[in-house]
Design a protein around this motif. Structure first.
Motif, PDB file in Angstrom:
ATOM      1  N   MET A  71     -10.992   8.793  -2.332  1.00 37.04           N
ATOM      2  CA  MET A  71     -11.175   7.534  -3.050  1.00 37.04           C
ATOM      3  C   MET A  71     -10.726   7.748  -4.488  1.00 37.04           C
ATOM      4  O   MET A  71     -11.306   8.545  -5.222  1.00 37.04           O
ATOM      5  N   LEU A  72      -9.644   7.075  -4.873  1.00 37.06           N
ATOM      6  CA  LEU A  72      -9.102   7.187  -6.223  1.00 37.06           C
ATOM      7  C   LEU A  72      -9.946   6.387  -7.207  1.00 37.06           C
ATOM      8  O   LEU A  72     -10.110   6.777  -8.359  1.00 37.06           O
ATOM      9  N   ASP A  73     -10.437   5.242  -6.746  1.00 31.81           N
ATOM     10  CA  ASP A  73     -11.385   4.419  -7.487  1.00 31.81           C
ATOM     11  C   ASP A  73     -12.047   3.517  -6.448  1.00 31.81           C
ATOM     12  O   ASP A  73     -11.805   3.680  -5.244  1.00 31.81           O
ATOM     13  N   ALA A  74     -12.869   2.580  -6.881  1.00 34.38           N
ATOM     14  CA  ALA A  74     -13.635   1.765  -5.936  1.00 34.38           C
ATOM     15  C   ALA A  74     -12.764   0.932  -5.001  1.00 34.38           C
ATOM     16  O   ALA A  74     -13.177   0.627  -3.887  1.00 34.38           O
ATOM     17  N   GLY A  75     -11.556   0.602  -5.415  1.00 36.06           N
ATOM     18  CA  GLY A  75     -10.718  -0.261  -4.599  1.00 36.06           C
ATOM     19  C   GLY A  75      -9.467   0.371  -4.024  1.00 36.06           C
ATOM     20  O   GLY A  75      -8.681  -0.296  -3.357  1.00 36.06           O
ATOM     21  N   HIS A  76      -9.264   1.671  -4.272  1.00 33.26           N
ATOM     22  CA  HIS A  76      -8.004   2.311  -3.879  1.00 33.26           C
ATOM     23  C   HIS A  76      -8.288   3.683  -3.266  1.00 33.26           C
ATOM     24  O   HIS A  76      -8.863   4.558  -3.911  1.00 33.26           O
ATOM     25  N   GLY A  77      -7.882   3.848  -2.024  1.00 28.86           N
ATOM     26  CA  GLY A  77      -8.025   5.123  -1.329  1.00 28.86           C
ATOM     27  C   GLY A  77      -6.676   5.763  -1.072  1.00 28.86           C
ATOM     28  O   GLY A  77      -5.646   5.089  -1.076  1.00 28.86           O
ATOM     29  N   GLU A  78      -6.702   7.058  -0.841  1.00 28.88           N
ATOM     30  CA  GLU A  78      -5.486   7.814  -0.538  1.00 28.88           C
ATOM     31  C   GLU A  78      -5.707   8.638   0.721  1.00 28.88           C
ATOM     32  O   GLU A  78      -6.727   9.312   0.865  1.00 28.88           O
ATOM     33  N   ILE A  79      -4.738   8.608   1.620  1.00 28.71           N
ATOM     34  CA  ILE A  79      -4.757   9.448   2.815  1.00 28.71           C
ATOM     35  C   ILE A  79      -4.321  10.848   2.423  1.00 28.71           C
ATOM     36  O   ILE A  79      -3.302  11.028   1.754  1.00 28.71           O
ATOM     37  N   GLU A 116       1.002   9.974  -0.229  1.00 29.90           N
ATOM     38  CA  GLU A 116       2.196  10.712  -0.666  1.00 29.90           C
ATOM     39  C   GLU A 116       2.510  11.677   0.447  1.00 29.90           C
ATOM     40  O   GLU A 116       1.620  12.333   0.992  1.00 29.90           O
ATOM     41  N   THR A 117       3.782  11.750   0.817  1.00 27.64           N
ATOM     42  CA  THR A 117       4.212  12.710   1.815  1.00 27.64           C
ATOM     43  C   THR A 117       5.609  13.190   1.439  1.00 27.64           C
ATOM     44  O   THR A 117       6.195  12.727   0.470  1.00 27.64           O
ATOM     45  N   GLY A 118       6.123  14.111   2.203  1.00 31.99           N
ATOM     46  CA  GLY A 118       7.433  14.660   1.902  1.00 31.99           C
ATOM     47  C   GLY A 118       8.562  13.721   2.282  1.00 31.99           C
ATOM     48  O   GLY A 118       8.374  12.730   2.998  1.00 31.99           O
ATOM     49  N   SER A 119       9.751  14.056   1.797  1.00 32.07           N
ATOM     50  CA  SER A 119      10.916  13.197   2.049  1.00 32.07           C
ATOM     51  C   SER A 119      11.957  13.855   2.946  1.00 32.07           C
ATOM     52  O   SER A 119      12.943  13.215   3.303  1.00 32.07           O
ATOM     53  N   PHE A 141       1.723   6.597  -7.589  1.00 33.92           N
ATOM     54  CA  PHE A 141       0.426   6.037  -7.957  1.00 33.92           C
ATOM     55  C   PHE A 141      -0.467   7.183  -8.455  1.00 33.92           C
ATOM     56  O   PHE A 141      -0.088   8.353  -8.391  1.00 33.92           O
ATOM     57  N   ALA A 142      -1.622   6.828  -8.956  1.00 30.47           N
ATOM     58  CA  ALA A 142      -2.581   7.813  -9.485  1.00 30.47           C
ATOM     59  C   ALA A 142      -1.868   8.719 -10.488  1.00 30.47           C
ATOM     60  O   ALA A 142      -1.184   8.228 -11.376  1.00 30.47           O
ATOM     61  N   ASP A 143      -1.979  10.040 -10.297  1.00 24.84           N
ATOM     62  CA  ASP A 143      -1.367  10.987 -11.238  1.00 24.84           C
ATOM     63  C   ASP A 143      -0.001  11.495 -10.783  1.00 24.84           C
ATOM     64  O   ASP A 143       0.549  12.415 -11.388  1.00 24.84           O
ATOM     65  N   TYR A 144       0.540  10.931  -9.702  1.00 25.41           N
ATOM     66  CA  TYR A 144       1.837  11.381  -9.206  1.00 25.41           C
ATOM     67  C   TYR A 144       2.958  10.969 -10.155  1.00 25.41           C
ATOM     68  O   TYR A 144       2.864   9.954 -10.842  1.00 25.41           O
ATOM     69  N   LYS A 145       4.024  11.739 -10.131  1.00 27.12           N
ATOM     70  CA  LYS A 145       5.233  11.452 -10.904  1.00 27.12           C
ATOM     71  C   LYS A 145       6.390  11.288  -9.923  1.00 27.12           C
ATOM     72  O   LYS A 145       6.355  11.821  -8.818  1.00 27.12           O
ATOM     73  N   PRO A 146       7.452  10.585 -10.315  1.00 23.01           N
ATOM     74  CA  PRO A 146       8.630  10.488  -9.435  1.00 23.01           C
ATOM     75  C   PRO A 146       9.125  11.888  -9.067  1.00 23.01           C
ATOM     76  O   PRO A 146       9.135  12.797  -9.909  1.00 23.01           O
ATOM     77  N   ASP A 147       9.490  12.061  -7.808  1.00 21.24           N
ATOM     78  CA  ASP A 147       9.907  13.368  -7.307  1.00 21.24           C
ATOM     79  C   ASP A 147      10.809  13.128  -6.098  1.00 21.24           C
ATOM     80  O   ASP A 147      10.402  12.447  -5.158  1.00 21.24           O
ATOM     81  N   PRO A 148      12.026  13.680  -6.086  1.00 20.03           N
ATOM     82  CA  PRO A 148      12.918  13.444  -4.942  1.00 20.03           C
ATOM     83  C   PRO A 148      12.386  14.039  -3.631  1.00 20.03           C
ATOM     84  O   PRO A 148      12.854  13.657  -2.564  1.00 20.03           O
ATOM     85  N   PHE A 149      11.406  14.926  -3.706  1.00 14.46           N
ATOM     86  CA  PHE A 149      10.843  15.532  -2.496  1.00 14.46           C
ATOM     87  C   PHE A 149       9.602  14.798  -2.002  1.00 14.46           C
ATOM     88  O   PHE A 149       8.997  15.206  -1.016  1.00 14.46           O
ATOM     89  N   THR A 154       2.197   2.569   0.524  1.00 11.03           N
ATOM     90  CA  THR A 154       0.942   1.873   0.305  1.00 11.03           C
ATOM     91  C   THR A 154       0.841   0.662   1.223  1.00 11.03           C
ATOM     92  O   THR A 154       1.870   0.190   1.731  1.00 11.03           O
ATOM     93  N   ARG A 155      -0.366   0.182   1.395  1.00 12.06           N
ATOM     94  CA  ARG A 155      -0.585  -1.079   2.092  1.00 12.06           C
ATOM     95  C   ARG A 155      -1.912  -1.669   1.640  1.00 12.06           C
ATOM     96  O   ARG A 155      -2.854  -0.951   1.311  1.00 12.06           O
ATOM     97  N   ALA A 156      -1.949  -3.000   1.631  1.00 13.46           N
ATOM     98  CA  ALA A 156      -3.188  -3.705   1.326  1.00 13.46           C
ATOM     99  C   ALA A 156      -4.089  -3.647   2.551  1.00 13.46           C
ATOM    100  O   ALA A 156      -3.617  -3.591   3.692  1.00 13.46           O
ATOM    101  N   LEU A 157      -5.388  -3.657   2.282  1.00 13.14           N
ATOM    102  CA  LEU A 157      -6.377  -3.669   3.364  1.00 13.14           C
ATOM    103  C   LEU A 157      -7.071  -5.015   3.385  1.00 13.14           C
ATOM    104  O   LEU A 157      -7.287  -5.626   2.335  1.00 13.14           O
ATOM    105  N   GLN A 158      -7.428  -5.459   4.554  1.00  7.45           N
ATOM    106  CA  GLN A 158      -8.180  -6.707   4.698  1.00  7.45           C
ATOM    107  C   GLN A 158      -9.653  -6.371   4.620  1.00  7.45           C
ATOM    108  O   GLN A 158     -10.130  -5.494   5.336  1.00  7.45           O
TER     109      GLN A 158
END
Length: 159
Positions: A71-79, A116-119, A141-149, A154-158
Motif C-alpha cells: 500500500m503506497l497510500d490509502a488509495g494506491h496499491g502496488e503489486i 513495475e516489471t521488466g521490459s 509512480f511512487a519513487d520510481y524513475k524512468p528506466d528503459p528496463f 496501472t488500473r483503476a479499481l471499482q
C-alpha cells in the motif's frame, strides 16, 4: 477468492524453506533479466514491511506461487513479488494470485493498483497477463524513475 478447489492462498510469514527458495529464484530471475540498478524487487525485509502483505498460493499442499500488495497510500496499491513456481507454470497460478490481490486492494479501499516489471522479452508473459486484467502502461509512480528496463502499468479499481 482465496480458496478454489484444491487451491489455497494464505498470508505468509516468509519463514518456510520452500517460500524462501522460491523468492531466491525470483530475485535471481530479476537480476538475470535486468541490470541490478533496474531491479526493484523487495527483499525479505522489504516483504515484511508494515505496508506490505505477502501471500503464498498452494495446490494440494505444494507451493505454487506468491504475490504481495504494497500500500503506497490509502488509495494506491502496488503489486509486488508475483512469481509462479516452475512446476505450476501455465496452470492459472498468477491469475488466481492477481484476482486475490485485486480483491484485497479493493477491500482496503484502494482506488488504483499499479506495478513495475521488466521490459525484456522474459517479462512478456507477465505483461500479457496484466494487460488481460485491464492494466495499461503509465508513467513511473511512487519513487520510481524512468528506466528503459522497466515497464510501469496501472488500473483503476471499482470500489
Amino acid at each position: 477468492m482465496a480458496d478454489s478447489g484444491a487451491w489455497h492462498i494464505v498470508e505468509d510469514d516468509l519463514s518456510g524453506a520452500a517460500i524462501r527458495a522460491l523468492l531466491e529464484q525470483h530475485f535471481a530471475g530479476m537480476l538475470a533479466n535486468s541490470p541490478a540498478g533496474s531491479c526493484h524487487f523487495l527483499d525479505f525485509d522489504g516483504l515484511r514491511a508494515g505496508n506490505v502483505t505477502f501471500w503464498s498460493i498452494h495446490r494440494d499442499g505444494a507451493l505454487a506461487g506468491c504475490g504481495a500488495l504494497k500500500m503506497l497510500d490509502a488509495g494506491h496499491g502496488e503489486i509486488k513479488s508475483m512469481r509462479t513456481h516452475d512446476a505450476f507454470l501455465r496452470q492459472g497460478v498468477a491469475a488466481r494470485m492477481l484476482d486475490h490481490i485485486l480483491a484485497e486492494a479493493q477491500a482496503r479501499g484502494a482506488e488504483r493498483l499499479s506495478l513495475e516489471t521488466g521490459s525484456s522479452p522474459a517479462f512478456e508473459p507477465a505483461l500479457a497477463l496484466y494487460r488481460r486484467y485491464g492494466f495499461e502502461d503509465c508513467e513511473p509512480f511512487a519513487d520510481y524513475k524512468p528506466d528503459p528496463f522497466s515497464r510501469f502499468m496501472t488500473r483503476a479499481l471499482q470500489i
